[in-house]
Enzyme design. Structure first.
Site, short mmCIF file in Angstrom:
data_model
loop_
_atom_site.label_atom_id
_atom_site.label_comp_id
_atom_site.label_asym_id
_atom_site.label_seq_id
_atom_site.Cartn_x
_atom_site.Cartn_y
_atom_site.Cartn_z
N HIS A 308 0.86 -1.19 0.00
CA HIS A 308 0.00 0.00 0.00
C HIS A 308 0.89 1.23 0.00
CE1 HIS A 308 -3.16 2.83 1.19
NE2 HIS A 308 -4.01 1.91 0.82
N ASP A 366 -8.02 -5.04 -0.03
CA ASP A 366 -8.53 -5.88 -1.12
C ASP A 366 -8.22 -7.36 -0.95
OD1 ASP A 366 -7.66 -3.06 -2.78
OD2 ASP A 366 -9.66 -3.90 -3.00
C1 SDX Z 1 -6.24 0.21 -2.79
O1 SDX Z 1 -4.38 4.70 -1.94
C2 SDX Z 1 -5.34 4.09 -1.28
O2 SDX Z 1 -5.75 4.48 -0.23
C3 SDX Z 1 -5.90 2.87 -2.03
C4 SDX Z 1 -6.94 2.05 -1.27
C5 SDX Z 1 -8.21 2.86 -0.99
O3 SDX Z 1 -8.94 2.51 -0.04
O4 SDX Z 1 -8.51 3.77 -1.81
O5 SDX Z 1 -6.41 1.61 -0.03
C6 SDX Z 1 -7.38 0.84 -2.08
O6 SDX Z 1 -5.97 0.59 -3.90
C7 SDX Z 1 -5.38 -0.79 -2.05
C8 SDX Z 1 -4.17 -1.28 -2.92
C9 SDX Z 1 -4.69 -2.41 -3.85
N1 SDX Z 1 -3.62 -2.78 -4.81
C10 SDX Z 1 -3.02 -4.00 -4.77
O7 SDX Z 1 -3.20 -4.82 -3.87
C11 SDX Z 1 -2.10 -4.26 -5.96
C12 SDX Z 1 -0.76 -4.86 -5.45
N2 SDX Z 1 -0.04 -3.77 -4.72
C13 SDX Z 1 0.94 -3.03 -5.50
O8 SDX Z 1 0.58 -2.78 -6.84
C14 SDX Z 1 1.45 -1.80 -4.72
O9 SDX Z 1 1.75 -2.24 -3.46
C15 SDX Z 1 0.60 -0.56 -4.62
C16 SDX Z 1 0.20 -0.03 -5.94
C17 SDX Z 1 -0.62 -0.81 -3.78
C18 SDX Z 1 1.43 0.49 -3.89
O10 SDX Z 1 2.44 0.82 -4.75
P1 SDX Z 1 3.59 1.85 -4.32
O11 SDX Z 1 3.30 2.56 -3.07
O12 SDX Z 1 3.88 2.68 -5.53
O13 SDX Z 1 4.72 0.91 -3.94
P2 SDX Z 1 5.87 0.54 -4.92
O14 SDX Z 1 5.28 0.12 -6.21
O15 SDX Z 1 6.84 1.66 -4.94
O16 SDX Z 1 6.50 -0.73 -4.20
C19 SDX Z 1 7.56 -0.58 -3.30
C20 SDX Z 1 8.36 -1.85 -3.52
C21 SDX Z 1 8.70 -2.09 -4.98
O17 SDX Z 1 9.93 -2.83 -4.99
P3 SDX Z 1 11.31 -1.97 -5.21
O18 SDX Z 1 11.10 -1.08 -6.43
O19 SDX Z 1 11.50 -1.19 -3.94
O20 SDX Z 1 12.36 -3.04 -5.41
O21 SDX Z 1 7.58 -2.98 -3.11
C22 SDX Z 1 7.35 -3.82 -4.24
C23 SDX Z 1 7.64 -3.01 -5.49
O22 SDX Z 1 8.11 -3.87 -6.50
N3 SDX Z 1 5.94 -4.19 -4.17
C24 SDX Z 1 5.48 -5.43 -4.34
C25 SDX Z 1 4.09 -5.33 -4.14
N4 SDX Z 1 3.76 -4.06 -3.87
C26 SDX Z 1 4.91 -3.36 -3.89
N5 SDX Z 1 6.09 -6.59 -4.63
C27 SDX Z 1 5.30 -7.67 -4.74
N6 SDX Z 1 3.96 -7.69 -4.56
C28 SDX Z 1 3.33 -6.51 -4.26
N7 SDX Z 1 2.02 -6.52 -4.06
#
Ligand code: SDX
Length: 432
Positions: A308, A366
């Site tokens: 998140h 989710d």
């Molecule tokens: C919702 O914003 C809100 O409030 C949203 C929400 C709401 O109520 O409105 O809470 C609802 O959207 C919840 C999130 C639902 N999405 C998912 O579950 C999809 C999977 N999650 C990822 O896509 C991701 O975690 C996000 C999009 C939720 C957050 O992305 P960020 O903050 O941009 O984090 P990031 O992409 O910079 O990740 C940081 C690191 C990265 O690795 P590095 O570049 O540091 O090496 O963590 C890794 C990412 O690759 N990473 C994951 C991961 N999420 C982040 N690796 C594996 N699996 C994951 N799910």
């Protein structure tokens, strides 16, 4: 030099400017950069807005490190346990919990706005039967402004209030109609003697030839899902609604834009993606392969329902939904649901794996919501639709806060231009 400020020094010419720090009532303060461009001739750059506050708001507070979520100051776990979605709608919209009379009036008003203009039924029929229900939601919600243009004078507080009622009241009906259309069943009209979530289940699952009785357990579980998804400060879809609304677009068009943003699997579309992922994993023996893929920087696969932008701790909503999933599945005699078992095992493994621990990737809202909706018989492609029904009150409340702000102006970010510098047109006969 005042204590509550930042002094920014431009080392190119030694110019120093004090920027005021503004503190809120909770959470990080902000540095006011309104005059930054005027003072330095520079823009600030923050793709993804990781360090940027887009507004000040009194609606919802999140502490991502402590896993805290408050709606108008009330903790989400207390509201989920003791309130109802309709009461939370009143709270978010008005800033205070209603007394008995206020709630009865609010409930009566919302209940008596649940029907759609009969002409709108034809809109659904323009879609293919296999259209994703979110595609229908984007279209039909935007089209509300074609039918309800008697409440679109944004300067009129009464119009803003009527539009809010209409959106909150009609979203369940539009959601249910989009489902019924996709399965080829006749639309079921709202029933005014049912509660908000009961009515949604009634419109989803009743058929003319059978007397569908809404299970109180399922209605309560759905109501809790709606409460937990109602608002979440400046998330992607809410920011979209604020930005669309800042151009003075009507609230129905702004909500339609929000639905479009919510649809993405990185945002509200994650609940649908979680179920697809759990089905793909199939059983606990395959979890390791998927964890490996999620950790592979060269593999685009991510563990859906994990991570998140704000929560670097367990999402408080996921904790409540995990408990609700146990209760609903248990109530339905599906406590040993294989997908639920895979989800619990996946969560356990991920929470012990250094990759997820070091990146603070915890289950989010989710991760469990899809399991509950699926147990209720709601199809996967309707999960984000349910999320959009819940989030409507958040969108319209944030929209109202934005549109009624003193000096409200259109949101129009700038950019760092890295494209071609000026060059003159070359007629085609002179090009190589
Ligand atoms: C919702 O914003 C809100 O409030 C949203 C929400 C709401 O109520 O409105 O809470 C609802 O959207 C919840 C999130 C639902 N999405 C998912 O579950 C999809 C999977 N999650 C990822 O896509 C991701 O975690 C996000 C999009 C939720 C957050 O992305 P960020 O903050 O941009 O984090 P990031 O992409 O910079 O990740 C940081 C690191 C990265 O690795 P590095 O570049 O540091 O090496 O963590 C890794 C990412 O690759 N990473 C994951 C991961 N999420 C982040 N690796 C594996 N699996 C994951 N799910």
């Amino acid at each position: 030099m005042t204590a509550n400020s930042l002094t920014i020094r431009d080392n190119r010419n030694g110019k120093e400017v004090e920027l005021p720090i503004i503190d809120g009532t909770m959470g990080p303060g902000v540095v006011d950069i309104t005059n930054f461009y005027k003072e330095f001739g520079l823009f600030t750059l923050d793709p993804g807005f990781r360090s940027t506050a887009s507004c000040n708001s009194k609606i919802t507070f999140i502490d991502g490190d402590k896993g805290i979520l408050l709606y108008r100051g009330y903790p989400i776990d207390q509201l989920a346990e003791q309130s109802s979605h309709l009461e939370v709608c009143y709270l978010l919209l008005n800033g205070e919990l209603p007394n008995k009379k206020q709630f009865e009036e609010f409930s009566h008003t919302v209940t008596h706005h649940t029907m759609l203009h009969e002409q709108m039924a034809f809109l659904f029929r323009g879609y293919r039967r296999d259209a994703h229900p979110m595609a229908i939601m984007v279209g039909v919600v935007g089209a509300l402004s074609a039918f309800y243009h008697d409440s679109l004078d944004l300067r009129n507080p009464r119009h803003r209030e009527v539009s809010a009622f209409r959106l909150i009241a009609k979203m369940p009906t539009i959601a249910a109609f989009s489902y019924k259309y996709s399965v080829g069943q006749p639309f079921v009209y709202p029933c005014n003697r049912l509660g908000y979530s009961e009515n949604l289940l009634h419109m989803l699952f009743s058929v003319p030839c059978d007397n569908y009785v809404v299970s109180p357990v399922l209605a309560k579980a759905l109501d809790q899902v709606l409460i937990l998804h109602a608002d979440h400060e400046q998330n992607a879809s809410t920011s979209t609604v604020r930005l669309a609304g800042s151009s003075q677009a009507n609230p129905f068009a702004a909500a339609s834009a929000g639905i479009g943003a919510l649809w993405g699997p990185a945002h509200g579309g994650a609940n649908e993606a979680v179920l697809k992922m759990l089905h793909e994993i199939g059983d606990e023996d395959h979890i390791g392969d998927y964890i490996k893929r999620a950790k592979d920087p060269h593999d685009p696969f991510r563990l859906m329902g994990f991570g998140h932008r704000v929560y670097k701790n367990y999402d408080p909503r996921a904790r409540i939904l995990r408990k609700a999933a146990y209760e609903v599945l248990g109530e339905l005699g599906r406590g040993d649901d294989p997908l639920f078992r895979v989800a619990l095992k996946l969560e356990k493994i991920a929470l012990e794996d250094d990759y997820f621990v070091s990146k603070k990737l915890y289950p989010n809202v989710d991760f469990y919501s899809g399991l509950i909706l699926s147990a209720m018989g709601i199809p996967t492609n309707m999960f984000t639709v349910i999320f959009s029904v819940a989030r409507t009150v958040g969108w319209i409340t944030q929209w109202k806060e934005m549109i009624s702000e003193e000096g409200q102006a259109i949101s129009r970010p700038r950019q760092l231009y890295t494209g071609e510098v000026h060059r003159d047109y070359v007629p085609i006969y002179q090009r190589k």
